[in-house]
Design a protein around this motif. Structure first.
Motif, PDB file in Angstrom:
ATOM      1  N   SER A   5      30.397  25.006 -17.150  1.00  0.00           N
ATOM      2  CA  SER A   5      30.045  23.462 -16.678  1.00  0.00           C
ATOM      3  C   SER A   5      28.868  23.619 -16.141  1.00  0.00           C
ATOM      4  O   SER A   5      28.104  24.463 -15.823  1.00  0.00           O
ATOM      5  N   ASP A   6      28.163  22.195 -16.037  1.00  0.00           N
ATOM      6  CA  ASP A   6      26.841  22.098 -15.344  1.00  0.00           C
ATOM      7  C   ASP A   6      26.869  22.540 -13.856  1.00  0.00           C
ATOM      8  O   ASP A   6      25.836  23.084 -13.591  1.00  0.00           O
ATOM      9  N   GLU A   7      27.937  22.268 -13.327  1.00  0.00           N
ATOM     10  CA  GLU A   7      28.003  23.170 -11.917  1.00  0.00           C
ATOM     11  C   GLU A   7      27.858  24.370 -11.761  1.00  0.00           C
ATOM     12  O   GLU A   7      27.239  24.878 -11.036  1.00  0.00           O
ATOM     13  N   GLU A   8      28.598  25.028 -12.922  1.00  0.00           N
ATOM     14  CA  GLU A   8      28.441  26.467 -12.927  1.00  0.00           C
ATOM     15  C   GLU A   8      27.147  27.002 -13.256  1.00  0.00           C
ATOM     16  O   GLU A   8      26.610  27.890 -12.807  1.00  0.00           O
ATOM     17  N   ILE A   9      26.476  26.279 -14.286  1.00  0.00           N
ATOM     18  CA  ILE A   9      25.125  26.695 -14.728  1.00  0.00           C
ATOM     19  C   ILE A   9      24.128  26.639 -13.484  1.00  0.00           C
ATOM     20  O   ILE A   9      23.251  27.514 -13.223  1.00  0.00           O
ATOM     21  N   ASN A  10      24.270  25.403 -12.613  1.00  0.00           N
ATOM     22  CA  ASN A  10      23.330  25.262 -11.532  1.00  0.00           C
ATOM     23  C   ASN A  10      23.727  26.320 -10.491  1.00  0.00           C
ATOM     24  O   ASN A  10      22.794  27.038  -9.601  1.00  0.00           O
ATOM     25  N   MET A  11      25.088  26.902 -10.237  1.00  0.00           N
ATOM     26  CA  MET A  11      25.102  27.707  -9.328  1.00  0.00           C
ATOM     27  C   MET A  11      24.709  29.248  -9.658  1.00  0.00           C
ATOM     28  O   MET A  11      24.168  29.789  -8.839  1.00  0.00           O
ATOM     29  N   LEU A  12      24.799  29.503 -11.065  1.00  0.00           N
ATOM     30  CA  LEU A  12      23.990  30.694 -11.342  1.00  0.00           C
ATOM     31  C   LEU A  12      22.794  30.624 -11.246  1.00  0.00           C
ATOM     32  O   LEU A  12      22.194  31.779 -10.864  1.00  0.00           O
ATOM     33  N   ARG A  13      22.002  29.646 -11.566  1.00  0.00           N
ATOM     34  CA  ARG A  13      20.560  29.579 -11.440  1.00  0.00           C
ATOM     35  C   ARG A  13      20.041  29.625  -9.801  1.00  0.00           C
ATOM     36  O   ARG A  13      19.137  30.475  -9.536  1.00  0.00           O
ATOM     37  N   GLN A  14      21.236  29.118  -8.977  1.00  0.00           N
ATOM     38  CA  GLN A  14      20.552  29.332  -7.687  1.00  0.00           C
ATOM     39  C   GLN A  14      20.775  30.740  -7.309  1.00  0.00           C
ATOM     40  O   GLN A  14      20.012  31.156  -6.299  1.00  0.00           O
ATOM     41  N   ILE A  15      21.816  31.443  -7.614  1.00  0.00           N
ATOM     42  CA  ILE A  15      21.947  32.911  -7.393  1.00  0.00           C
ATOM     43  C   ILE A  15      20.820  33.618  -7.851  1.00  0.00           C
ATOM     44  O   ILE A  15      20.271  34.499  -7.279  1.00  0.00           O
ATOM     45  N   ALA A  16      20.375  33.352  -9.194  1.00  0.00           N
ATOM     46  CA  ALA A  16      19.121  33.959  -9.759  1.00  0.00           C
ATOM     47  C   ALA A  16      18.166  33.723  -8.739  1.00  0.00           C
ATOM     48  O   ALA A  16      17.160  34.508  -8.885  1.00  0.00           O
ATOM     49  N   VAL A  17      17.860  32.608  -8.267  1.00  0.00           N
ATOM     50  CA  VAL A  17      16.870  32.396  -7.338  1.00  0.00           C
ATOM     51  C   VAL A  17      16.825  33.315  -6.190  1.00  0.00           C
ATOM     52  O   VAL A  17      15.936  33.801  -5.518  1.00  0.00           O
TER      53      VAL A  17
END
Length: 443
Positions: free
Chosen positions: A197-209
């Motif tokens: 989901s879009d929320e999961e993609i954003n969460m994964l990006r935040q973790i990667a940051v």
């Protein structure tokens, strides 16, 4: 504070009266807090008598002369690290045990006897770990004052309830949970973004940051394999805990587990560790142990990381009230300068002081955290008060801007085990003094 039955056997000519010894120690610590020199050991021990009210869980026995000095390095960094821990194991002590110190030792005796007490303390750990079924209360009693580094992986798994106490079940449970983690990674992490989901993609990006920002002053954490492991564990945990999801700061909480479980496979100084020495199976097992231990650890403080983080806000409020009770001049000065406790202590509670102390002290601090178990959120308030009031005299001389600068960049870079043990000792003392009169923390 009420005294239990008669004092234990005396030694070295010291008075046998338990109440006298306890009160004498309180005077010594109070003198230390006022800036006077403090010789010898912080011995807040009442031997076999109950220290806590009956409704408080009895957990900690007073085997206080047996603190292991080799914590954190083979050379035993800082003889003084054991000098203050005798106060801590007595915390919440209601045990029927009579094994403890019998007198207030002098500072020289502590140093000369350190090596002998190391072996005695390690023998106690070994005895507990070799039982057919580990008695967790006994293990907590010992662990509160520090765990031998090479025993940490097994002891942390036990304290968190990840590994079962029964020795004959332990290997099977760990194998099953490690396979379950692999399945979770396959189901949630090893998938294309088109299935998120879009929320999961954003969460994964935040973790990667956030992963590269995790313990930035420790080079080992910048290794690509470590970064990938952090990302995989954090994302899998967040997906499986939708009430909170990923919250910045949880990445810090993962690091002690990662270091401890890596230490089962990589030896020597962390600066010399090489991920090339690990097999894919080793890495998978380490990640699984980190994942499950992080999950168990956070189960007891879930509202710290849900929306608006109400659990942390509650602890900040209690810290403010406690500091006012312990050191009213500092409390008034902070208030007069317009500094809100939330401005500096929110990060302390969010990251459990990991960012405030040198990383080589973190695993020792977490020995106490894990030994506290379900009582940790309550005791964190006392640890934070003790930590803050380390700089009591200095804070009273600073204006708002200077206080902010100090509290955001605390001078702990050169801390050794002695300073950390003093923080824990004061926290223990204040908890002992105030836990029976909770009105000072009333909301």
């Amino acid at each position: 504070m009420s005294s239990g039955g008669g004092g234990g056997g005396g030694g070295g000519g010291s008075p046998n009266n338990t109440e006298w010894r306890f009160n004498q120690t309180l005077r010594n610590v109070q003198g230390m807090l006022k800036g006077r020199s403090f010789p010898g050991k912080v011995l807040l021990t009442r031997r076999s008598e109950p220290l806590s009210p009956p409704e408080y869980s009895p957990r900690f026995e007073n085997d206080r002369d047996e603190y292991e000095q080799n914590e954190g390095s083979p050379e035993g960094k800082g003889q003084a690290s054991g000098n203050t821990t005798d106060s801590m194991s007595a915390k919440k002590s209601n045990p029927p045990s009579t094994s403890s110190t019998s007198s207030l030792p002098d500072a020289q005796g502590l140093v000369s006897g350190a090596r002998a007490t190391d072996s005695a303390r390690i023998a106690k750990f070994t005895n507990e770990l070799t039982r057919p079924a580990v008695i967790l209360d006994k293990l907590r009693e010992l662990s509160w004052s520090g765990v031998p580094p090479y025993m940490r992986p097994n002891i942390w798994r036990l304290l968190l309830g990840y590994a079962p106490p029964n020795a004959d079940r332990r290997e099977g449970v760990l194998t099953r949970k490690r396979l379950e983690y692999v399945e979770c990674v396959s189901q949630y992490y090893d998938i294309p973004d088109t299935e998120r989901s879009d929320e999961e993609i954003n969460m994964l990006r935040q973790i990667a940051v956030d992963c590269p920002r995790t313990v930035p002053d420790v080079t080992f954490f910048q290794h690509p394999q470590i970064q990938k492991s952090l990302e995989r564990i954090l994302y899998t945990w967040a997906i499986r805990h939708p009430a909170s999801g990923y919250v910045q700061g949880i990445n810090d909480l993962l690091t002690p587990f990662l270091v401890v479980f890596l230490s089962e496979h990589l030896h020597g100084n962390m600066d010399t560790w090489s991920m090339e020495n690990l097999s894919p199976q080793d890495i998978s097992n380490i990640e699984a142990d980190c994942y499950w231990c992080l999950s168990k650890f956070l189960d007891g403080m879930q509202d710290h990381y849900t929306f608006a983080q109400p659990g942390i806000q509650r602890l900040v409020f209690r810290l403010k009230e406690l500091v006012h009770r312990i050191d009213e001049p500092v409390s008034k000065h902070i208030e007069e300068q317009g500094l809100d406790f939330l401005q500096f202590s929110f990060r302390w509670f969010n990251c459990l002081l990991i960012r405030e102390v040198p990383f080589h002290l973190v695993t020792r601090l977490w020995d106490t955290y894990l030994a506290e178990g379900d009582y940790l959120p309550d005791f964190l308030v006392y640890i934070s008060a003790s930590f803050l009031l380390t700089w009591s005299d200095k804070l009273k001389k600073l204006d708002f801007q200077e206080m902010v600068m100090l509290l955001q960049h605390l001078p702990t870079r050169n801390w050794a085990h002695h300073e950390l043990e003093m923080v824990l000792s004061r926290a223990y003392m204040w908890h002992t003094m105030f836990k029976s009169s909770p009105s000072h923390l009333a909301s």
